[in-house]
Design a protein around this motif. Sequence first.
Motif, PDB file in Angstrom:
ATOM      1  N   ILE A   1       0.859  -1.186   0.000  1.00 26.04           N
ATOM      2  CA  ILE A   1       0.000   0.000   0.000  1.00 26.04           C
ATOM      3  C   ILE A   1       0.898   1.240   0.000  1.00 26.04           C
ATOM      4  O   ILE A   1       1.825   1.330   0.806  1.00 26.04           O
TER       5      ILE A   1
ATOM      6  N   GLY B   1      -3.549  -4.124   5.939  1.00 27.95           N
ATOM      7  CA  GLY B   1      -2.353  -4.655   5.304  1.00 27.95           C
ATOM      8  C   GLY B   1      -1.718  -5.685   6.215  1.00 27.95           C
ATOM      9  O   GLY B   1      -1.913  -5.657   7.432  1.00 27.95           O
TER      10      GLY B   1
ATOM     11  N   HIS C   1      -0.680   5.318   6.869  1.00 29.71           N
ATOM     12  CA  HIS C   1      -0.334   4.046   7.512  1.00 29.71           C
ATOM     13  C   HIS C   1      -0.409   4.159   9.031  1.00 29.71           C
ATOM     14  O   HIS C   1       0.004   5.168   9.602  1.00 29.71           O
TER      15      HIS C   1
ATOM     16  N   HIS D   1       2.690  -4.542   4.672  1.00 25.99           N
ATOM     17  CA  HIS D   1       1.811  -3.504   4.096  1.00 25.99           C
ATOM     18  C   HIS D   1       1.150  -3.957   2.793  1.00 25.99           C
ATOM     19  O   HIS D   1       0.715  -3.130   1.992  1.00 25.99           O
TER      20      HIS D   1
ATOM     21  N   PRO E   1      -2.021  -5.870   0.987  1.00 23.17           N
ATOM     22  CA  PRO E   1      -3.377  -6.314   1.311  1.00 23.17           C
ATOM     23  C   PRO E   1      -3.466  -7.845   1.352  1.00 23.17           C
ATOM     24  O   PRO E   1      -2.757  -8.539   0.622  1.00 23.17           O
TER      25      PRO E   1
END
Length: 166
Positions: A112, A144, A120, A148, A150
């Motif tokens: 991400i 995430g 974040h 990070h 998905p």
Amino acid sequence: MTTWIRAWALTATAALAAGCGDRDSDTAQGADSQPAVVESAMAKPQLPRTDAPEGARVFFLELADGAVVTSPLTVRFAVENITVVPAGDDQPSSGHHHLLIDTVLPDFGLPIPKDEQHVHFGGGQTETVLELAPGEHTLQLLLGDHLHIPHQPPIYSEAITITVSE
């Protein structure tokens, strides 16, 4: 040399080798035979994705689609059937929050992004205070994994639209 360049070079070499056969072997295959399928050299590299726990979901607490709010705004996040942990913590059935502001969901096969529109919460935070300009804004949550990236399938909330009054 980057991985995708190596993959492209190997694919191109294989394609050339397949096309350089002698005439007799082409005839032996028969007139109706099809050439081998060569994977596209332009295909995006795929990163490993963490399996999402069954029934996992993420959502906003106390903030609904269509809400009229003032800034600064406290936004709280919640989950079901998954544990919130800091980024880097590779516990089973876990992840951490990312808040998407005025943007669409990113490519699920990549980490991400981290910018003003992709916030974040790598410390495992479950709330934040946002300073938003007056007007209409969209918010969406996306979990995430420890890197990070998905989950598979991705775990994200419905996008909500809020209006910040002046």
